[in-house]
Each structure stands twice: as C-alpha cells, then as structure tokens.
Write a protein that holds these residues in place. Structure first.
Motif, PDB file in Angstrom:
ATOM      1  N   ALA A  90       0.861  -1.201   0.000  1.00  0.00           N
ATOM      2  CA  ALA A  90       0.000   0.000   0.000  1.00  0.00           C
ATOM      3  C   ALA A  90       0.889   1.241   0.000  1.00  0.00           C
ATOM      4  N   MET A  91       0.611   2.155  -0.907  1.00  0.00           N
ATOM      5  CA  MET A  91       1.540   3.272  -1.131  1.00  0.00           C
ATOM      6  C   MET A  91       1.743   4.159   0.092  1.00  0.00           C
ATOM      7  N   VAL A  92       0.717   4.265   0.945  1.00  0.00           N
ATOM      8  CA  VAL A  92       0.881   5.105   2.139  1.00  0.00           C
ATOM      9  C   VAL A  92       2.034   4.619   3.012  1.00  0.00           C
ATOM     10  N   GLY A 109       4.143   7.766   2.129  1.00  0.00           N
ATOM     11  CA  GLY A 109       3.513   8.698   3.078  1.00  0.00           C
ATOM     12  C   GLY A 109       2.421   9.583   2.524  1.00  0.00           C
ATOM     13  N   GLN A 110       1.692   9.079   1.528  1.00  0.00           N
ATOM     14  CA  GLN A 110       0.573   9.904   1.037  1.00  0.00           C
ATOM     15  C   GLN A 110      -0.584   9.764   2.027  1.00  0.00           C
ATOM     16  N   ALA A 126      -3.361   6.410   1.101  1.00  0.00           N
ATOM     17  CA  ALA A 126      -3.254   5.806  -0.227  1.00  0.00           C
ATOM     18  C   ALA A 126      -3.164   4.293  -0.054  1.00  0.00           C
ATOM     19  N   THR A 127      -4.136   3.569  -0.595  1.00  0.00           N
ATOM     20  CA  THR A 127      -4.196   2.117  -0.350  1.00  0.00           C
ATOM     21  C   THR A 127      -3.713   1.283  -1.541  1.00  0.00           C
ATOM     22  N   GLU A 128      -3.499   1.915  -2.674  1.00  0.00           N
ATOM     23  CA  GLU A 128      -3.121   1.123  -3.862  1.00  0.00           C
ATOM     24  C   GLU A 128      -1.793   0.399  -3.629  1.00  0.00           C
ATOM     25  N   PRO A 129      -1.744  -0.912  -3.948  1.00  0.00           N
ATOM     26  CA  PRO A 129      -0.470  -1.620  -3.815  1.00  0.00           C
ATOM     27  C   PRO A 129       0.411  -1.337  -5.030  1.00  0.00           C
ATOM     28  N   CYS A 130       1.463  -0.577  -4.838  1.00  0.00           N
ATOM     29  CA  CYS A 130       2.344  -0.220  -5.965  1.00  0.00           C
ATOM     30  C   CYS A 130       3.585   0.448  -5.392  1.00  0.00           C
ATOM     31  N   LEU A 131       4.751   0.113  -5.933  1.00  0.00           N
ATOM     32  CA  LEU A 131       5.975   0.739  -5.424  1.00  0.00           C
ATOM     33  C   LEU A 131       6.474   1.873  -6.315  1.00  0.00           C
ATOM     34  N   GLY A 132       5.683   2.246  -7.301  1.00  0.00           N
ATOM     35  CA  GLY A 132       6.065   3.394  -8.129  1.00  0.00           C
ATOM     36  C   GLY A 132       5.788   4.675  -7.352  1.00  0.00           C
ATOM     37  N   LYS A 173      -2.019  19.364   6.429  1.00  0.00           N
ATOM     38  CA  LYS A 173      -1.970  18.534   7.629  1.00  0.00           C
ATOM     39  C   LYS A 173      -1.606  17.129   7.140  1.00  0.00           C
ATOM     40  N   ALA A 174      -0.336  17.010   6.769  1.00  0.00           N
ATOM     41  CA  ALA A 174       0.176  15.772   6.181  1.00  0.00           C
ATOM     42  C   ALA A 174       0.937  15.005   7.258  1.00  0.00           C
ATOM     43  N   ALA A 175       0.756  13.684   7.278  1.00  0.00           N
ATOM     44  CA  ALA A 175       1.391  12.849   8.306  1.00  0.00           C
ATOM     45  C   ALA A 175       2.898  13.099   8.376  1.00  0.00           C
ATOM     46  N   GLY A 176       3.532  13.257   7.216  1.00  0.00           N
ATOM     47  CA  GLY A 176       4.988  13.416   7.161  1.00  0.00           C
ATOM     48  C   GLY A 176       5.513  14.600   7.953  1.00  0.00           C
ATOM     49  N   ASN A 177       4.723  15.655   8.076  1.00  0.00           N
ATOM     50  CA  ASN A 177       5.170  16.814   8.861  1.00  0.00           C
ATOM     51  C   ASN A 177       5.416  16.441  10.308  1.00  0.00           C
ATOM     52  N   TYR A 178       4.600  15.515  10.804  1.00  0.00           N
ATOM     53  CA  TYR A 178       4.708  15.143  12.211  1.00  0.00           C
ATOM     54  C   TYR A 178       5.906  14.216  12.398  1.00  0.00           C
ATOM     55  N   ALA A 179       6.177  13.384  11.390  1.00  0.00           N
ATOM     56  CA  ALA A 179       7.384  12.549  11.432  1.00  0.00           C
ATOM     57  C   ALA A 179       8.620  13.443  11.491  1.00  0.00           C
TER      58      ALA A 179
END
Ligand code: PMP
Length: 353
Positions: A59-61, A65-66, A142-148, A195-201
């Motif tokens: 899953a792309m997330v 980190g989308q 983002a739930t799509e399984p893809c490593l692109g 308000k993106a998850a990555g900002n908190y990381a």
C-alpha cells in the motif's frame, strides 16, 4: 446525498474511566470508512465496528507517506446537546491538504454529515466532565499496492473517535519552550501548509530532544534563515507586545489553524490590534529586554490556548510575565471553551449541532 450503511457491533466495548482519559488512548465502538478508486470515485460510505483494517504491504501510504488528516472535537453541553466547533473549517483544510498531496478531493458537506452520523451512533462515548470532549480524527491514506512513486489510484478515508480528558486539569499551565536551532518542521513549497502525516514525522526528533532537556515543546523557526518564528510544537503562536498581538503570517510553511483564525477574529472584535506578519527572535528578545513582551501563547484544537512561560533561545532565557498566565490568554481560553460548550453565547455562529 449518498446513503451511509451502518453495521452496529453486538459486543459494545467497555468505556474508559472518564476521570482518567489520556489523549488518544481509547477509541469508540465504531468508525466510518469510505473508499476511492478511479472508476467509482468516492464510494461505499459505511459505519462499521472499530477495528483493524486490511492493507497490502505494498500500500503506497506505507512507503511514500501519502496521508493527510484532521483533528477536531465534539462537546457535550449542559443541556444535552452535542456541539462541533467550526467543523466546516476542518473539512476545507482537509481538501487543501488533499490538493497538496494529490489526493482526490472529498465532498466536504457529505463528510461532515458522515462525522455527525458516526458521533450520533457513538454518542454515549462523549465524556461530560469539565474540559473533556470527543476528539475526531478523519484521515485519508493511499491504499493502492504499488511501489512506483506517483499519486495512488486508490484511497480510503476513515474517521475514528477518541474520548479525551481535560488538557488542563487544574487551570492553564505556562510551559517552557526550547527555540529549535537545528531541525526544521517545514519549508516554503513543502508540506507545512497541509496537515500531512509526514510533517509530524519530521517534528518528532526535535520534540524528543527538547523533552530530554526539560522543555515541553519546541518553537520552530523558518528553515531558511532560522530567524523568524513559525509555530510552537503542533500549535500556532501569538505574542502580545506593548498591547498589540502579533502572529506569524501564513507564509507557505505554516499550518492555518482553526483556533488561530478564531483568535484573530475574537481579538479584532474586542478592539485589540492584531498583526499577521513576520516576527523574528531578535524582535522578541528586544521586547523582552524592553519589558514590553507581555504574553506568549500557542493555539490549537487540543489545548485551545497554551501559555508560554519561558523561551530558551541561543543560551538566553526569556521569562514571560514572570512565568504566569497572561490576562488575555485566560480571557481567550475562557471565551473559546465557553462557546464550545454552550456556556458563552455563540454570537459568531461557530458551533454546529
Ligand atoms: N500547527 C500544526 C502543525 C498543527 O498540527 C495544528 C493542530 N491541527 C495547529 C497548528 C493548530 O491548528 P488547529 O487550531 O486547527 O487545531
């Protein structure tokens, strides 16, 4: 409007002790789910028992980190109503975050309706003690399984609810803040306005180091010159200098807080001058030396107002208002929490039932 399918769980969970609610530790009986794919758009809105979700490891997330989220609260009033505080603002901001991360936009009115429906299903979970509330966490992954590396084609929107205790159990408490000189939270053109998850990381390491050094949080400076103030922890920040209230302008790396917006409107209505502009640490230090730095406070959904009693900057200690709660900070806190809980007349029509 789309119909929301509701499956009620049979085995309702045990509710936590209302007097000892820690932030974000308990979750209600149900959650809202909504899926997106390119063919159907957003579809299949449903309320189901709260529980684990299935995601493919690809899953792309999980890789890029989308992910975006929101944070808002519902309050029980004394006369048995449930109030939300300016929830349309959170829905607008969710779509702003979506646009920045190439996530498909949502129908703001429908998601607010879904949130209200979910709260109604789990209304027994809304605590009613002073200062307590039901924290609402909508988020999209983002739930799509893809490593692109590209925008995903599939997403899931979820809403979970968490009963939370009073942020301050014994009145407002001024905090000690370290002015961060090594790490940056966000850069102009980056994700700071979303308000993106990555900002908190990006923020966690600085927060850990500040805690270890005895501070509650960090004050973020601009990433380029490390000169101008941006935010405090995950809150916006305000300074009262010589009667005027100053808050950093929304410069492209600061999150536009709902509380920030509400405070600017309240202060303006009260006839207090508010300036949204760049403010440097040099200016703050000079005001401190001149004895004109009267109050400093952070603003956000979690605490509403968080008074700052001390700033540590470049080996210099700046004590604000003798480390005590400022008069304006207290007045703003009382007014906003009063409106949120129906105790102060909502003349600005900020609450929604
Ligand atoms: N800045 C950041 C980085 C935040 O995470 C938050 C909390 N959402 C805020 C500011 C304050 O925003 P609000 O008043 O909408 O809670």
């Amino acid at each position: 409007m789309k119909d929301i399918q509701i499956s009620i769980r049979e085995d309702l969970k045990q509710k936590p002790d209302q007097d000892h609610l820690e932030f974000g530790q308990h979750f209600t009986d149900h959650m809202f789910l909504f899926d997106y794919n390119s063919e159907q758009g957003w579809h299949d809105p449903r309320i189901v028992p709260y529980g684990p979700i299935v995601l493919e490891p690809a899953a792309m997330v999980l890789h890029y980190g989308q992910a975006v989220f929101e944070g808002m609260k519902a309050f029980n009033t004394n006369n048995g109503n449930v109030l939300l505080f300016r929830p349309q603002k959170n829905m607008e901001r969710l779509n702003q975050s979506n646009r920045r991360l190439e996530i498909p936009e949502i129908d703001e009115e429908f998601i607010l309706h879904a949130i209200q429906t979910l709260i109604n299903v789990d209304k027994e979970w809304i605590p009613s003690g002073k200062g307590t509330s039901l924290y609402i966490r909508p988020f999209i992954i983002a739930t799509e399984p893809c490593l692109g590396v590209r925008a995903a084609h599939n997403y899931q929107l979820l809403v979970i609810l968490s009963p939370v205790g009073a942020y301050y159990s014994e009145g407002l408490e001024p905090v000690k803040i370290n002015v961060e000189s090594s790490y940056s939270r966000a850069v102009r053109g980056g994700l700071g306005t979303a308000k993106a998850a990555g900002n908190y990381a990006a923020s966690i390491k600085a927060q850990t180091e500040a805690k270890e050094a005895g501070y509650s949080q960090v004050l973020w400076l601009d990433a380029l010159e490390r000169k101008y103030v941006e935010e405090v922890g995950s809150m916006n920040i305000f300074f009262k200098i010589n009667g005027t209230v100053i808050t950093p302008e929304l410069n492209g790396s600061i999150l536009a807080g709902v509380t920030r917006d509400s405070i600017i409107e309240l202060l303006t209505n009260w006839g207090i001058t508010v300036e949204e502009r760049r403010i440097s640490m040099d200016e703050i230090y000079q005001a401190h030396k001149d004895h004109t730095l009267e109050e400093v406070f952070g603003t956000g959904t979690a605490a509403v107002i968080s008074p700052v009693g001390e700033l540590f900057w470049d080996d210099r200690q700046i004590i604000i208002n003798d480390g005590c709660i400022g008069e304006l900070s207290q007045q703003l806190y009382d007014t906003i929490t009063g409106i949120q809980t129906g105790m102060v007349p909502d003349t600005l029509q900020w609450t929604v039932q």
